[in-house]
Design a protein around this motif. Structure first.
Motif, PDB file in Angstrom:
ATOM      1  N   LEU A 160     -58.899  19.878 -29.399  1.00  0.00           N
ATOM      2  CA  LEU A 160     -57.480  18.828 -29.289  1.00  0.00           C
ATOM      3  C   LEU A 160     -57.419  18.961 -30.552  1.00  0.00           C
ATOM      4  CD1 LEU A 160     -55.706  17.658 -27.450  1.00  0.00           C
ATOM      5  CD2 LEU A 160     -57.870  15.305 -26.654  1.00  0.00           C
ATOM      6  N   ALA A 161     -58.747  19.123 -31.901  1.00  0.00           N
ATOM      7  CA  ALA A 161     -58.172  18.173 -33.211  1.00  0.00           C
ATOM      8  C   ALA A 161     -57.688  19.316 -33.341  1.00  0.00           C
ATOM      9  CB  ALA A 161     -59.739  17.277 -33.059  1.00  0.00           C
ATOM     10  N   ALA A 162     -58.351  20.492 -32.939  1.00  0.00           N
ATOM     11  CA  ALA A 162     -57.739  21.433 -33.993  1.00  0.00           C
ATOM     12  C   ALA A 162     -55.688  21.892 -33.850  1.00  0.00           C
ATOM     13  CB  ALA A 162     -58.496  23.293 -33.696  1.00  0.00           C
ATOM     14  N   ALA A 163     -55.914  21.311 -32.408  1.00  0.00           N
ATOM     15  CA  ALA A 163     -54.694  21.678 -31.848  1.00  0.00           C
ATOM     16  C   ALA A 163     -53.686  20.916 -32.251  1.00  0.00           C
ATOM     17  CB  ALA A 163     -54.132  21.966 -30.423  1.00  0.00           C
ATOM     18  N   LEU A 164     -53.628  19.085 -32.616  1.00  0.00           N
ATOM     19  CA  LEU A 164     -53.099  18.415 -33.353  1.00  0.00           C
ATOM     20  C   LEU A 164     -53.113  18.956 -35.031  1.00  0.00           C
ATOM     21  CD1 LEU A 164     -55.069  15.522 -31.697  1.00  0.00           C
ATOM     22  CD2 LEU A 164     -52.528  16.159 -31.172  1.00  0.00           C
ATOM     23  N   ALA A 165     -53.991  19.731 -35.291  1.00  0.00           N
ATOM     24  CA  ALA A 165     -54.100  19.691 -36.585  1.00  0.00           C
ATOM     25  C   ALA A 165     -52.967  21.025 -36.570  1.00  0.00           C
ATOM     26  CB  ALA A 165     -55.173  20.374 -37.432  1.00  0.00           C
ATOM     27  N   VAL A 166     -52.662  21.482 -35.738  1.00  0.00           N
ATOM     28  CA  VAL A 166     -51.671  22.716 -36.531  1.00  0.00           C
ATOM     29  C   VAL A 166     -50.623  22.278 -35.982  1.00  0.00           C
ATOM     30  CG1 VAL A 166     -50.568  24.610 -34.948  1.00  0.00           C
ATOM     31  CG2 VAL A 166     -53.164  24.559 -35.204  1.00  0.00           C
ATOM     32  N   VAL A 167     -50.327  21.452 -34.998  1.00  0.00           N
ATOM     33  CA  VAL A 167     -48.874  20.172 -35.177  1.00  0.00           C
ATOM     34  C   VAL A 167     -48.502  20.287 -35.927  1.00  0.00           C
ATOM     35  CG1 VAL A 167     -48.087  18.635 -33.110  1.00  0.00           C
ATOM     36  CG2 VAL A 167     -49.613  20.573 -32.339  1.00  0.00           C
ATOM     37  N   ARG A 210     -47.412  22.023 -38.985  1.00  0.00           N
ATOM     38  CA  ARG A 210     -45.979  22.224 -38.594  1.00  0.00           C
ATOM     39  C   ARG A 210     -45.096  21.756 -38.761  1.00  0.00           C
ATOM     40  NH1 ARG A 210     -42.373  26.397 -38.860  1.00  0.00           N
ATOM     41  NH2 ARG A 210     -41.288  26.411 -37.674  1.00  0.00           N
ATOM     42  N   ALA A 211     -45.088  20.283 -38.326  1.00  0.00           N
ATOM     43  CA  ALA A 211     -44.701  19.432 -38.669  1.00  0.00           C
ATOM     44  C   ALA A 211     -43.924  19.327 -40.144  1.00  0.00           C
ATOM     45  CB  ALA A 211     -44.553  17.490 -37.643  1.00  0.00           C
ATOM     46  N   ALA A 212     -45.127  18.941 -40.485  1.00  0.00           N
ATOM     47  CA  ALA A 212     -45.162  18.840 -42.242  1.00  0.00           C
ATOM     48  C   ALA A 212     -44.208  19.910 -43.214  1.00  0.00           C
ATOM     49  CB  ALA A 212     -46.671  18.749 -42.947  1.00  0.00           C
ATOM     50  N   ALA A 213     -44.639  20.942 -42.606  1.00  0.00           N
ATOM     51  CA  ALA A 213     -43.888  22.161 -42.827  1.00  0.00           C
ATOM     52  C   ALA A 213     -42.179  22.241 -42.190  1.00  0.00           C
ATOM     53  CB  ALA A 213     -44.438  23.545 -42.095  1.00  0.00           C
ATOM     54  N   MET A 214     -41.481  21.879 -41.489  1.00  0.00           N
ATOM     55  CA  MET A 214     -40.944  21.692 -40.811  1.00  0.00           C
ATOM     56  C   MET A 214     -39.891  20.661 -42.157  1.00  0.00           C
ATOM     57  SD  MET A 214     -40.520  22.058 -36.906  1.00  0.00           S
ATOM     58  CE  MET A 214     -38.820  21.937 -36.842  1.00  0.00           C
TER      59      MET A 214
END
Length: 69
Positions: free
Chosen positions: A16-23, A26-30
């Motif tokens: 769950l922590a890994a999935a949230l890190a990816v999200v 991605r939000a920071a990149a956008m």
């Protein structure tokens, strides 16, 4: 950040922590790409292509229609 709800499966806390890190990444990149999107919109703005001097109607106006300013 809104709460996260797992709809299917039973992830471990690490998954769950890994999935949230990816999200979050991605939000920071956008968010950092937002100025690039604005400049692309500025380039496609039709007002940018309007000539600086618009020829006035008259007997010789056709001569200045396609001349660069």
């Amino acid at each position: 950040m809104p709460p996260v709800k797992v709809v299917r499966g039973n992830p471990t806390p690490e998954e769950l922590a890994a999935a949230l890190a990816v999200v979050r990444a991605r939000a920071a990149a956008m968010a950092s790409e937002a100025p690039a999107v604005r400049t692309a919109q500025e380039w496609s703005d039709p007002a940018r292509t309007v000539p600086r001097r618009v020829p006035h109607p008259g007997p010789k106006a056709w001569r200045t229609t396609y001349w660069p300013a």
